[in-house]
Design an enzyme around this catalytic site. Structure first.
Site, PDB file in Angstrom:
ATOM      1  N   SER A  89       4.651   0.570   4.403  1.00  0.00           N
ATOM      2  CA  SER A  89       4.800   1.780   5.229  1.00  0.00           C
ATOM      3  C   SER A  89       3.475   2.428   5.613  1.00  0.00           C
ATOM      4  O   SER A  89       3.396   3.657   5.702  1.00  0.00           O
ATOM      5  CB  SER A  89       5.725   2.785   4.543  1.00  0.00           C
ATOM      6  OG  SER A  89       7.029   2.247   4.436  1.00  0.00           O
TER       7      SER A  89
ATOM      8  N   LYS B   4       6.176 -10.301  11.101  1.00  0.00           N
ATOM      9  CA  LYS B   4       7.448 -10.783  10.532  1.00  0.00           C
ATOM     10  C   LYS B   4       8.227 -11.560  11.603  1.00  0.00           C
ATOM     11  O   LYS B   4       7.611 -12.187  12.457  1.00  0.00           O
ATOM     12  CB  LYS B   4       8.247  -9.624   9.939  1.00  0.00           C
ATOM     13  CG  LYS B   4       7.398  -8.788   8.967  1.00  0.00           C
ATOM     14  CD  LYS B   4       8.188  -7.845   8.119  1.00  0.00           C
ATOM     15  CE  LYS B   4       7.248  -7.110   7.182  1.00  0.00           C
ATOM     16  NZ  LYS B   4       7.940  -6.230   6.256  1.00  0.00           N
TER      17      LYS B   4
ATOM     18  N   GLY C  46       8.826  -1.121   4.590  1.00  0.00           N
ATOM     19  CA  GLY C  46       9.823  -0.826   5.611  1.00  0.00           C
ATOM     20  C   GLY C  46      10.699   0.368   5.279  1.00  0.00           C
ATOM     21  O   GLY C  46      11.728   0.592   5.914  1.00  0.00           O
TER      22      GLY C  46
ATOM     23  N   GLU D 263       9.451 -10.554   0.844  1.00  0.00           N
ATOM     24  CA  GLU D 263      10.657 -11.012   1.552  1.00  0.00           C
ATOM     25  C   GLU D 263      10.872 -12.505   1.304  1.00  0.00           C
ATOM     26  O   GLU D 263      12.008 -12.964   1.176  1.00  0.00           O
ATOM     27  CB  GLU D 263      10.529 -10.696   3.048  1.00  0.00           C
ATOM     28  CG  GLU D 263      10.687  -9.187   3.286  1.00  0.00           C
ATOM     29  CD  GLU D 263       9.932  -8.641   4.477  1.00  0.00           C
ATOM     30  OE1 GLU D 263       9.480  -9.416   5.338  1.00  0.00           O
ATOM     31  OE2 GLU D 263       9.787  -7.399   4.545  1.00  0.00           O
TER      32      GLU D 263
ATOM     33  N   GLU E  62       1.697  -4.916  -2.408  1.00  0.00           N
ATOM     34  CA  GLU E  62       2.759  -4.329  -1.607  1.00  0.00           C
ATOM     35  C   GLU E  62       3.945  -3.979  -2.505  1.00  0.00           C
ATOM     36  O   GLU E  62       4.764  -4.856  -2.825  1.00  0.00           O
ATOM     37  CB  GLU E  62       3.232  -5.328  -0.545  1.00  0.00           C
ATOM     38  CG  GLU E  62       2.156  -5.699   0.444  1.00  0.00           C
ATOM     39  CD  GLU E  62       2.746  -6.150   1.773  1.00  0.00           C
ATOM     40  OE1 GLU E  62       2.389  -5.561   2.800  1.00  0.00           O
ATOM     41  OE2 GLU E  62       3.578  -7.068   1.785  1.00  0.00           O
TER      42      GLU E  62
ATOM     43  N   HIS F  34       4.937 -13.256   0.241  1.00  0.00           N
ATOM     44  CA  HIS F  34       5.425 -11.932   0.651  1.00  0.00           C
ATOM     45  C   HIS F  34       6.738 -11.658  -0.088  1.00  0.00           C
ATOM     46  O   HIS F  34       7.522 -12.575  -0.332  1.00  0.00           O
ATOM     47  CB  HIS F  34       5.634 -11.902   2.167  1.00  0.00           C
ATOM     48  CG  HIS F  34       5.917 -10.522   2.671  1.00  0.00           C
ATOM     49  ND1 HIS F  34       7.162  -9.947   2.563  1.00  0.00           N
ATOM     50  CD2 HIS F  34       5.116  -9.596   3.227  1.00  0.00           C
ATOM     51  CE1 HIS F  34       7.106  -8.718   3.053  1.00  0.00           C
ATOM     52  NE2 HIS F  34       5.873  -8.472   3.459  1.00  0.00           N
TER      53      HIS F  34
ATOM     54  N   ASN G 237       1.378  -7.890  10.069  1.00  0.00           N
ATOM     55  CA  ASN G 237       2.409  -8.892   9.770  1.00  0.00           C
ATOM     56  C   ASN G 237       3.588  -8.607  10.700  1.00  0.00           C
ATOM     57  O   ASN G 237       4.340  -7.668  10.472  1.00  0.00           O
ATOM     58  CB  ASN G 237       2.806  -8.739   8.293  1.00  0.00           C
ATOM     59  CG  ASN G 237       3.975  -9.608   7.901  1.00  0.00           C
ATOM     60  OD1 ASN G 237       4.404 -10.488   8.651  1.00  0.00           O
ATOM     61  ND2 ASN G 237       4.504  -9.367   6.706  1.00  0.00           N
TER      62      ASN G 237
HETATM   63  P1  PGA Z   1       5.809  -2.214   6.515  1.00  0.00           P
HETATM   64  O1  PGA Z   1       5.677  -3.735   5.998  1.00  0.00           O
HETATM   65  O2  PGA Z   1       4.444  -1.782   6.968  1.00  0.00           O
HETATM   66  O3  PGA Z   1       6.812  -2.288   7.642  1.00  0.00           O
HETATM   67  O4  PGA Z   1       6.300  -1.408   5.358  1.00  0.00           O
HETATM   68  C1  PGA Z   1       4.562  -4.167   5.270  1.00  0.00           C
HETATM   69  C2  PGA Z   1       4.706  -5.614   4.921  1.00  0.00           C
HETATM   70  O5  PGA Z   1       5.824  -6.043   4.579  1.00  0.00           O
HETATM   71  O6  PGA Z   1       3.728  -6.397   4.987  1.00  0.00           O
END
Ligand code: PGA
Length: 252
Positions: A214, A14, A177, A103, A171, A101, A12
């Protein structure tokens, strides 16, 4: 199991990626495969920003890499300024779409009901939705993680879903992140809970569940060490070809 037991390695990106660096990243990944049949037993999926979806999908055509969008509308076309229809996603050749997601839930007000409408619309176009669910740190700390997961699953997964036409990404919001990966036991507990809920709603436990939060080359082997994990959804580390590749390699 859906997707013929191949581990799913989904990236992803983003809101990252301009033309030049995205071409480079995609080419670097393509160069890691020796031939179009060289899939190492995993399915790699990259989800670039919408501006690059068409171009990157053309670049990977005929290779073991598939593409997905990071979001789509629940509407098919018309006066919805700024939205991208699942028909458009399909039209450029992408096969997957990340929906719900955390976010999008946190910053753009996406509720379970909105996610379910989008997922239904994506399914109607023959796309595979990757539906994200996961608890916040606060919810985890008060002991409501399992209840949150159940509620998100029950209400974000649309009625026409089956265990074979959707993918779930677990997740935990506190792991995205942050460099904090869930413990293996947490992953096992939550993924098995998701399977129970899948059985309740969809009649089978046999659903594809990705872990995200992560995931890095350094922890990927451990994440893949349980059969509960059918793949990973990778944010930050998917922006580096070597890191993303090494995560994929940890799955085999
Ligand atoms: P990350 O993000 O691997 O940077 O923690 C995962 C995600 O949001 O899909």
């Amino acid at each position: 199991m859906a997707f013929s037991n191949k581990k799913i390695i989904a990236g992803n990106w983003k809101m990252n990626g301009l033309k030049q660096d995205s071409w480079q990243l995609t080419n670097d990944l393509l160069n890691k495969f020796e031939s179009p049949d060289d899939n190492f037993g995993f399915q790699m999926i990259i989800c670039p920003p919408a501006t690059l979806l068409s171009e990157i999908t053309s670049m990977v055509e005929g290779s073991p890499i598939a593409t997905g969008a990071q979001n789509c509308s629940d509407r098919l076309n018309g006066a919805y300024t700024g939205e991208i229809s699942p028909i458009m996603v399909k039209d450029v050749g992408a096969k997957f779409v990340i929906l719900g997601h955390s976010e999008r839930r946190a910053y753009y007000g996406e509720t379970n009901e909105i996610v379910a409408l989008k997922a239904q619309s994506a399914l109607d176009q023959g796309l595979t939705p990757i539906i994200c669910i996961g608890e916040t740190l606060e919810q985890k700390e008060v002991g409501s993680a399992l209840a949150v997961i159940e509620d998100q699953f029950m209400n974000s997964v649309p009625v026409n879903a089956t265990v074979d036409n959707i993918i779930i990404a677990y997740e935990p919001v506190w792991a995205i992140g942050t460099g904090k990966v869930a413990t293996l036991q947490d992953i096992i507990d939550i993924h098995s809970k998701i399977r129970e809920v899948a059985e309740k709603k969809l009649g089978s436990k046999n659903i594809t569940i990705l872990y995200g939060g992560s995931v890095k080359p350094t922890n990927a082997k451990e994440v893949f060490s349980t059969d509960e994990v059918n793949g990973v959804l990778v944010g930050g580390a998917s922006l580096n070809a070597d890191d993303f590749w090494n995560i994929a390699m940890a799955s085999i």
